[in-house]
Design an enzyme around this catalytic site. Structure first.
Site, PDB file in Angstrom:
ATOM      1  N   ILE A 135       0.863  -1.180   0.000  1.00 47.93           N
ATOM      2  CA  ILE A 135       0.000   0.000   0.000  1.00 47.93           C
ATOM      3  C   ILE A 135       0.895   1.225   0.000  1.00 47.93           C
ATOM      4  O   ILE A 135       1.929   1.255   0.657  1.00 47.93           O
ATOM      5  CB  ILE A 135      -0.950   0.006   1.215  1.00 47.93           C
ATOM      6  CG1 ILE A 135      -1.953   1.150   1.103  1.00 47.93           C
ATOM      7  CG2 ILE A 135      -0.201   0.092   2.528  1.00 47.93           C
ATOM      8  CD1 ILE A 135      -3.067   1.108   2.126  1.00 47.93           C
ATOM      9  N   CYS A 136       0.529   2.229  -0.798  1.00 49.80           N
ATOM     10  CA  CYS A 136       1.331   3.438  -0.883  1.00 49.80           C
ATOM     11  C   CYS A 136       0.413   4.616  -1.172  1.00 49.80           C
ATOM     12  O   CYS A 136      -0.793   4.452  -1.369  1.00 49.80           O
ATOM     13  CB  CYS A 136       2.395   3.305  -1.975  1.00 49.80           C
ATOM     14  SG  CYS A 136       1.696   3.092  -3.637  1.00 49.80           S
ATOM     15  N   LYS A 137       0.994   5.797  -1.187  1.00 50.87           N
ATOM     16  CA  LYS A 137       0.215   6.991  -1.482  1.00 50.87           C
ATOM     17  C   LYS A 137      -0.285   6.945  -2.921  1.00 50.87           C
ATOM     18  O   LYS A 137       0.359   6.397  -3.797  1.00 50.87           O
ATOM     19  CB  LYS A 137       1.066   8.243  -1.274  1.00 50.87           C
ATOM     20  CG  LYS A 137       1.460   8.506   0.165  1.00 50.87           C
ATOM     21  CD  LYS A 137       2.300   9.759   0.259  1.00 50.87           C
ATOM     22  CE  LYS A 137       2.739  10.019   1.701  1.00 50.87           C
ATOM     23  NZ  LYS A 137       3.600  11.226   1.793  1.00 50.87           N
TER      24      LYS A 137
END
Length: 252
Positions: free
Chosen positions: A110-112
């Site tokens: 998960i990332c921005k």
């Protein structure tokens, strides 16, 4: 590699250095290589939770090995771990401002939403993933009264138009609540007033015509109907006064 690459490379499930990732460093996919990958596509996005119900148990299909995963009691989680391949599968949309990315070694990250480059944290992978830009979401057309609401039952967020002057049904848990306390209170007062008026009329008619009813038995059905209707309105008033209230986060 920039700070963004290392700050956003955590897998969604800890201790998931699974056996399936050990085969990814062979010919064709060398370790520490740079690859281009898109964000998790529609086929990997979690289905609406109510559509994941199969039979009497809640299950979803693993996006890696296609095995069924029991998600009973895990409604508050965003991802679940498969017992067959030990990989993560999302069951909810990512948090606001985030996106899912699956590495070729099947590690779910998960990332921005704005991230363009991240690194896989698995020791036997460590690939640098260049992300393709996320598709631009068309802006939601402004509508008077449209606001963002947090459901009091499941804590998920949904959009609701307060000008509808009606109860809100959460699209996630399907439970009904009042959006803001004012609507439930106003409906509760209305039904309480109507029940008071109807019960007073029922009592007045009963007292004024009881001698007539002694010789006309059908009049008792009128009395019973008036009292039952008054009590039904009273119960409806109690229903609105005891209803849970969802929180308005703000206009869209």
């Amino acid at each position: 590699m920039g700070d963004e690459e290392y700050n956003e490379k955590k897998p969604l499930l800890q201790n998931d250095h699974s056996k399936s990732s050990g085969n990814l460093s062979g010919p064709g996919i060398p370790a520490n290589s740079t690859i281009v990958a898109g964000v998790v596509g529609p086929e990997d996005l979690p289905p609406p939770y109510q559509q994941a119900l199969q039979g009497n148990g809640a299950t979803v299909t693993c996006r890696v090995c296609q095995s069924p995963i029991d998600v009973s009691g895990k409604r508050d989680q965003h991802v679940v771990k498969c017992n067959q391949c030990n990989e993560a599968t999302p069951i909810r949309n990512p948090p606001a401002g985030k996106k899912y990315v699956r590495c070729p070694c099947n590690c779910l990250l998960i990332c921005k939403s704005s991230s363009q480059r991240i690194a896989c944290p698995r020791p036997n992978c460590k690939k640098i993933i260049n992300l393709t830009p996320s598709p631009v979401t068309p802006p939601i057309p402004s509508s008077p009264g449209l606001c963002k609401v947090t459901c009091v039952h499941c804590r998920d967020t949904f959009l609701f138009n307060t000008l509808k002057n009606a109860l809100a049904r959460c699209p996630h848990c399907r439970k009904v609540s009042s959006v803001g306390p004012q609507f439930a209170k106003s409906r509760g007062k209305l039904f309480l007033f109507l029940s008071f008026i109807l019960l007073c009329l029922a009592v007045g008619v009963t007292v004024g015509t009881y001698q007539y009813a002694a010789t006309h038995g059908g009049t008792y059905f009128i009395y019973a109907g008036a009292f039952i209707a008054g009590l039904a309105l009273l119960l409806r008033s109690i229903y609105y006064y005891s209803m849970k209230v969802s929180i308005i986060e703000g206009p869209v």
